[in-house]
Design an enzyme around this catalytic site. Structure first.
Site, PDB file in Angstrom:
ATOM      1  N   CYS A   2      -2.263  26.457  41.530  1.00  0.00           N
ATOM      2  CA  CYS A   2      -1.456  25.668  42.471  1.00  0.00           C
ATOM      3  C   CYS A   2      -1.110  26.482  43.718  1.00  0.00           C
ATOM      4  O   CYS A   2      -0.985  27.692  43.671  1.00  0.00           O
ATOM      5  CB  CYS A   2      -0.159  25.240  41.800  1.00  0.00           C
ATOM      6  SG  CYS A   2      -0.451  24.306  40.315  1.00  0.00           S
ATOM      7  N   ARG A  27      -7.359  28.346  46.883  1.00  0.00           N
ATOM      8  CA  ARG A  27      -6.856  28.688  45.539  1.00  0.00           C
ATOM      9  C   ARG A  27      -7.419  27.742  44.482  1.00  0.00           C
ATOM     10  O   ARG A  27      -7.326  27.989  43.301  1.00  0.00           O
ATOM     11  CB  ARG A  27      -5.319  28.642  45.509  1.00  0.00           C
ATOM     12  CG  ARG A  27      -4.667  29.700  46.396  1.00  0.00           C
ATOM     13  CD  ARG A  27      -3.160  29.465  46.502  1.00  0.00           C
ATOM     14  NE  ARG A  27      -2.480  29.632  45.248  1.00  0.00           N
ATOM     15  CZ  ARG A  27      -2.009  30.825  44.818  1.00  0.00           C
ATOM     16  NH1 ARG A  27      -2.196  31.892  45.549  1.00  0.00           N
ATOM     17  NH2 ARG A  27      -1.388  30.928  43.674  1.00  0.00           N
ATOM     18  N   TRP A  75      -3.349  22.361  40.587  1.00  0.00           N
ATOM     19  CA  TRP A  75      -4.501  22.664  39.731  1.00  0.00           C
ATOM     20  C   TRP A  75      -4.051  22.269  38.342  1.00  0.00           C
ATOM     21  O   TRP A  75      -3.174  22.908  37.754  1.00  0.00           O
ATOM     22  CB  TRP A  75      -4.816  24.159  39.815  1.00  0.00           C
ATOM     23  CG  TRP A  75      -6.102  24.565  39.168  1.00  0.00           C
ATOM     24  CD1 TRP A  75      -7.352  24.507  39.678  1.00  0.00           C
ATOM     25  CD2 TRP A  75      -6.255  25.091  37.839  1.00  0.00           C
ATOM     26  NE1 TRP A  75      -8.282  24.984  38.792  1.00  0.00           N
ATOM     27  CE2 TRP A  75      -7.645  25.340  37.639  1.00  0.00           C
ATOM     28  CE3 TRP A  75      -5.377  25.371  36.813  1.00  0.00           C
ATOM     29  CZ2 TRP A  75      -8.148  25.867  36.457  1.00  0.00           C
ATOM     30  CZ3 TRP A  75      -5.873  25.904  35.631  1.00  0.00           C
ATOM     31  CH2 TRP A  75      -7.241  26.137  35.465  1.00  0.00           C
ATOM     32  N   ASN A  99       4.632  25.961  40.433  1.00  0.00           N
ATOM     33  CA  ASN A  99       3.396  26.623  40.027  1.00  0.00           C
ATOM     34  C   ASN A  99       3.744  27.394  38.763  1.00  0.00           C
ATOM     35  O   ASN A  99       4.702  28.170  38.747  1.00  0.00           O
ATOM     36  CB  ASN A  99       2.900  27.575  41.133  1.00  0.00           C
ATOM     37  CG  ASN A  99       1.611  28.293  40.701  1.00  0.00           C
ATOM     38  OD1 ASN A  99       0.949  27.874  39.754  1.00  0.00           O
ATOM     39  ND2 ASN A  99       1.286  29.380  41.391  1.00  0.00           N
ATOM     40  N   GLY A 100       2.983  27.163  37.692  1.00  0.00           N
ATOM     41  CA  GLY A 100       3.265  27.875  36.435  1.00  0.00           C
ATOM     42  C   GLY A 100       3.200  26.903  35.269  1.00  0.00           C
ATOM     43  O   GLY A 100       2.758  25.766  35.410  1.00  0.00           O
ATOM     44  N   GLU A 478     -22.234  40.953  36.454  1.00  0.00           N
ATOM     45  CA  GLU A 478     -21.657  40.423  37.704  1.00  0.00           C
ATOM     46  C   GLU A 478     -22.612  39.433  38.355  1.00  0.00           C
ATOM     47  O   GLU A 478     -22.202  38.360  38.807  1.00  0.00           O
ATOM     48  CB  GLU A 478     -21.307  41.561  38.655  1.00  0.00           C
ATOM     49  CG  GLU A 478     -20.802  41.116  40.004  1.00  0.00           C
ATOM     50  CD  GLU A 478     -19.613  40.155  39.929  1.00  0.00           C
ATOM     51  OE1 GLU A 478     -18.971  40.056  38.870  1.00  0.00           O
ATOM     52  OE2 GLU A 478     -19.350  39.477  40.917  1.00  0.00           O
ATOM     53  N   LYS A 482     -21.594  35.453  39.137  1.00  0.00           N
ATOM     54  CA  LYS A 482     -21.679  34.995  40.536  1.00  0.00           C
ATOM     55  C   LYS A 482     -22.551  33.759  40.629  1.00  0.00           C
ATOM     56  O   LYS A 482     -22.226  32.776  41.267  1.00  0.00           O
ATOM     57  CB  LYS A 482     -22.273  36.143  41.367  1.00  0.00           C
ATOM     58  CG  LYS A 482     -21.805  36.357  42.766  1.00  0.00           C
ATOM     59  CD  LYS A 482     -20.334  36.457  43.067  1.00  0.00           C
ATOM     60  CE  LYS A 482     -19.383  36.517  42.019  1.00  0.00           C
ATOM     61  NZ  LYS A 482     -18.213  37.029  41.778  1.00  0.00           N
ATOM     62  N   GLU A 485     -21.013  30.607  38.516  1.00  0.00           N
ATOM     63  CA  GLU A 485     -19.743  30.000  38.948  1.00  0.00           C
ATOM     64  C   GLU A 485     -19.913  29.174  40.214  1.00  0.00           C
ATOM     65  O   GLU A 485     -19.115  28.275  40.474  1.00  0.00           O
ATOM     66  CB  GLU A 485     -18.652  31.040  39.123  1.00  0.00           C
ATOM     67  CG  GLU A 485     -18.771  31.965  40.305  1.00  0.00           C
ATOM     68  CD  GLU A 485     -17.552  32.867  40.434  1.00  0.00           C
ATOM     69  OE1 GLU A 485     -16.421  32.453  40.131  1.00  0.00           O
ATOM     70  OE2 GLU A 485     -17.740  34.028  40.839  1.00  0.00           O
ATOM     71  N   HIS A 501     -33.950  41.267  20.177  1.00  0.00           N
ATOM     72  CA  HIS A 501     -33.116  41.004  18.984  1.00  0.00           C
ATOM     73  C   HIS A 501     -32.605  39.574  18.965  1.00  0.00           C
ATOM     74  O   HIS A 501     -31.572  39.284  18.371  1.00  0.00           O
ATOM     75  CB  HIS A 501     -31.968  42.023  18.925  1.00  0.00           C
ATOM     76  CG  HIS A 501     -32.461  43.435  18.858  1.00  0.00           C
ATOM     77  ND1 HIS A 501     -32.889  44.036  17.697  1.00  0.00           N
ATOM     78  CD2 HIS A 501     -32.678  44.337  19.841  1.00  0.00           C
ATOM     79  CE1 HIS A 501     -33.316  45.255  17.955  1.00  0.00           C
ATOM     80  NE2 HIS A 501     -33.194  45.474  19.249  1.00  0.00           N
ATOM     81  N   LYS A 600      -8.938  30.500  42.650  1.00  0.00           N
ATOM     82  CA  LYS A 600      -9.114  31.865  43.166  1.00  0.00           C
ATOM     83  C   LYS A 600      -8.312  32.865  42.353  1.00  0.00           C
ATOM     84  O   LYS A 600      -8.728  33.980  42.127  1.00  0.00           O
ATOM     85  CB  LYS A 600      -8.683  31.940  44.636  1.00  0.00           C
ATOM     86  CG  LYS A 600      -8.855  33.321  45.249  1.00  0.00           C
ATOM     87  CD  LYS A 600     -10.295  33.787  45.199  1.00  0.00           C
ATOM     88  CE  LYS A 600     -10.484  35.178  45.745  1.00  0.00           C
ATOM     89  NZ  LYS A 600     -11.865  35.704  45.505  1.00  0.00           N
TER      90      LYS A 600
HETATM   91  C1  AGP Z   1     -14.917  36.097  40.424  1.00  0.00           C
HETATM   92  O1  AGP Z   1     -15.963  35.602  41.227  1.00  0.00           O
HETATM   93  C2  AGP Z   1     -14.086  35.030  39.823  1.00  0.00           C
HETATM   94  N1  AGP Z   1     -13.543  34.189  40.809  1.00  0.00           N
HETATM   95  C3  AGP Z   1     -13.103  35.528  38.795  1.00  0.00           C
HETATM   96  O2  AGP Z   1     -13.854  36.060  37.730  1.00  0.00           O
HETATM   97  C4  AGP Z   1     -12.115  36.617  39.242  1.00  0.00           C
HETATM   98  O3  AGP Z   1     -12.789  37.832  39.454  1.00  0.00           O
HETATM   99  C5  AGP Z   1     -11.104  36.816  38.111  1.00  0.00           C
HETATM  100  O4  AGP Z   1     -10.386  35.607  37.961  1.00  0.00           O
HETATM  101  C6  AGP Z   1     -10.122  37.969  38.350  1.00  0.00           C
HETATM  102  O5  AGP Z   1      -9.352  37.688  39.493  1.00  0.00           O
HETATM  103  P1  AGP Z   1      -8.437  38.880  40.096  1.00  0.00           P
HETATM  104  O6  AGP Z   1      -9.388  39.959  40.530  1.00  0.00           O
HETATM  105  O7  AGP Z   1      -7.688  38.261  41.222  1.00  0.00           O
HETATM  106  O8  AGP Z   1      -7.536  39.362  38.985  1.00  0.00           O
END
Ligand code: AGP
Length: 605
Positions: A2, A27, A75, A99-100, A478, A482, A485, A501, A600
């Site tokens: 949020c 966000r 969200w 938010n929370g 990584e 990337k 997502e 395996h 985010k």
């Molecule tokens: C990365 O592309 C993602 N958006 C997600 O994995 C992100 O790295 C993860 O949520 C951690 O976020 P932070 O670094 O703000 O703690």
């Protein structure tokens, strides 16, 4: 997660609130709304969909002369994506945004909500009911009495209908920052919503009430006394948080990596070796350390995988990389001789924050590698090594990842210096290799046209595999997150030696395999693994150093990075993986910056 914006001042509240929500769109959210207050009324406008839908809805209404209000991007956690569940929520004299997660909302509803007709499925509306039930004319008393009953996390911005120009805020775990500028008083989930007005702000401390009016942004403790603010300053300005001509924030942030890396590394170098005096991280912190744990989520955790390889090789300390959402509920074997490094771009990820708090309870020494200055994880870590990547707006983390690796390189060198596992000469050589690695990013960026062309072969892929060995396996993890997502293609990262395996059964004609083979130490083994997948019809996209000799028969596409030491290949190689993900997502016509279901910063469990 949020997004929250609150305002009281001389400007038209509607404009300030909508502009603020637009800055918070990154966000991730599914609905939006604002509440404007005047002497006569509180007007709520909310909708599913994005801020542009909210703007249209507002345009259809007669503008009210309001200079105070609150705005929210939701969200969904409790309850589906519906207009009734969108914020703000109003019960009686109270209108609020949140938010929370209120974990005991059902009990609150049973104890205090009997006979009340609720319009939504949210925990937030139940919180609004509680605030209203405690409100008898004294807002701060109502707030203290309400939060005393709440369990969970919250950042509330509250309007009381009989106090027309004032916003009240209180937080626990969920973030809130605030500022007072010439236009009035502001509060928001993060600084990007305030940067258009000021670069000076403060974090709203937990257990204090923030009161915003057109004349002040004031903190009060439980006795109603004023609490001093700890002012912070961001060096970047409003344009830094804009796209500046790029089609997407993600591409802009990919291209900002050379500068972000330099801004992170250069201020910490003295006589060619890392020095943390400015960061107030004394060497004595490291002297008693016997083991290291790196705790993070997602991409930040993947940076930790790179850090593990570097620290174990150079400092000869055992390094465990932990997924924060697992670590926080585990029984970790850590003590005062453990260095727990928590990595977080936002500094607000709830699982990483909870892991930090657990580590501190267990007496570990905690060090945060954080990008957002003044964020909760930064403030609660014993020590902080900030990355200076500037605002990262795209949900898919790019420059934050490479600067986290650079910060881990610096930390490794300083640890090796203090532990005397490397001599000064070896450390200055390592620093030279890091600089070379950073320089190589520009070469990787030049590959964008070829990468863009290659991604045509990935557009319709259903499954895709990343394989690598050693540090390349860490990098594969990584590459995989990337790609999946933002392109929504299912992908997995596999240790190349592990394919036989089980997973190799999934390699059939045309299945794309992105093979990262930059490590000279295991290059011949990697070539064998690539032959194995090629023999089964895989479409191979190969990433190596330019000096590495490979027959054309084992790949379909080949990208190279310049000749650099094995341990320093991740940063330039990561840029290639970022561009592959970016262009694949574009080809699939997707929203690169705001992929579905993702936020985010994950500030709720
Ligand atoms: C990365 O592309 C993602 N958006 C997600 O994995 C992100 O790295 C993860 O949520 C951690 O976020 P932070 O670094 O703000 O703690």
């Amino acid at each position: 997660m949020c997004g929250i914006i609150g305002y009281s001042g001389r400007l038209e509240a509607k404009q300030v609130l909508v502009n603020g929500l637009e800055q918070l769109e990154y966000r991730g959210y599914d609905s939006a709304g604002i509440a404007q207050i005047t002497k006569e009324t509180i007007e709520i406008t909310k909708t599913t969909g994005n801020v542009s839908v909210l703007k249209r809805k507002l345009g259809e209404k007669e503008t009210i002369a309001s200079h105070c209000g609150i705005g929210h991007t939701r969200w969904a956690t409790h309850g589906g994506v519906t207009e009734e569940n969108a914020h703000p929520h109003q019960v009686g004299k109270v209108t609020l945004i949140h938010n929370g997660i209120i974990e005991n909302y059902k009990k609150i509803r049973e104890d205090y909500g009997k006979g009340i007709l609720f319009h939504s499925q949210t925990d937030t509306e139940i919180a609004a009911m509680l605030f209203d039930s405690f409100y008898h004319g004294n807002p701060e008393e109502a707030i203290w009495n309400t939060v005393a009953k709440l369990e969970g996390s919250y950042a509330f911005c509250i309007l009381f209908e009989d106090i027309p120009n004032t916003v009240y805020c209180i937080r626990k775990i969920s973030p809130l920052v605030a500022a007072y500028a010439k236009e009035g008083a502001f509060v928001a989930s993060d600084i990007t919503a305030l940067i258009a007005y000021t670069q000076d702000y403060f974090v709203v401390p937990e257990d204090t009430i923030l009161v915003l009016t057109d004349e002040k942004a004031e903190l009060h403790n439980r006795k109603g006394n004023i609490v001093e603010k700890e002012m912070l300053h961001v060096k970047w300005d409003f344009t830094a948080a804009q796209k500046n001509g790029y089609p997407y924030y993600m591409l802009k942030e990919i291209y900002e990596q050379p500068e972000a890396l330099w801004n992170t590394v250069a201020p910490r170098i003295k006589e060619d070796i890392p020095d943390f005096e400015e960061e107030q991280i004394p060497d004595s912190v490291f002297e008693s350390i016997k083991q290291v744990k790196i705790v993070a989520c997602g991409t930040a955790m993947h940076a930790g995988l790179i850090g593990k390889v570097l620290i174990e090789k150079r400092v000869r300390l055992s390094v465990g990389v932990e997924i924060a959402s697992e670590f926080r509920y585990a029984s970790p074997i850590i003590d005062s001789n453990t260095l727990v490094i928590v990595i977080s771009q936002s500094g607000e990820t709830i699982d990483t924050l909870a892991s930090l708090r657990l580590a501190k309870e267990l007496k570990a020494v905690t060090l945060g590698i954080v990008n957002v200055k003044g964020s909760t994880i930064a403030r609660e870590s014993d020590y902080v090594l900030y990355t200076h990547a500037g605002p990262e707006i795209a949900v898919a983390s790019t420059k934050a990842y490479t600067v986290q690796i650079a910060a881990l390189c610096l930390l490794t060198m300083r640890l090796a210096f203090v532990k005397k596992t490397l001599g000064r000469g070896e450390i200055t050589r390592d620093f030279a290799l890091l600089k070379e690695s950073m320089e190589c990013v520009k070469r990787s960026l030049l590959l964008e046209p070829q990468i863009q062309e290659m991604t045509a072969c990935l557009t319709d892929a259903r499954d895709l595999f990343f394989i690598g060995r050693g540090i390349d396996y860490a990098l594969s993890c990584e590459g995989s997150i990337k790609l999946k997502e933002i392109s929504y293609i299912h992908s997995e990262a596999y240790a190349a030696g592990e394919l036989k395996h089980g997973t190799i059964s999934l390699i059939t004609e045309g299945v794309p395999v992105i093979a990262i083979a930059t490590q000279e130490s295991v290059f011949s083994k990697m070539v064998s693994n690539i032959r194995e997948v090629k023999a089964r019809g895989a479409l191979v996209i190969l990433i190596t150093k330019e000096s590495m000799q490979v027959e054309d028969s084992i790949f379909d596409y080949h990208f190279t990075i310049p000749e650099i030491a094995d341990d320093y290949t991740p940063i330039p190689a990561a840029v290639i993986l970022q561009l592959i993900a970016y262009h694949t997502s574009l080809r699939r016509g997707l929203n690169v910056d705001q992929p579905r279901n993702l936020a985010k910063s994950v500030t709720v469990e």
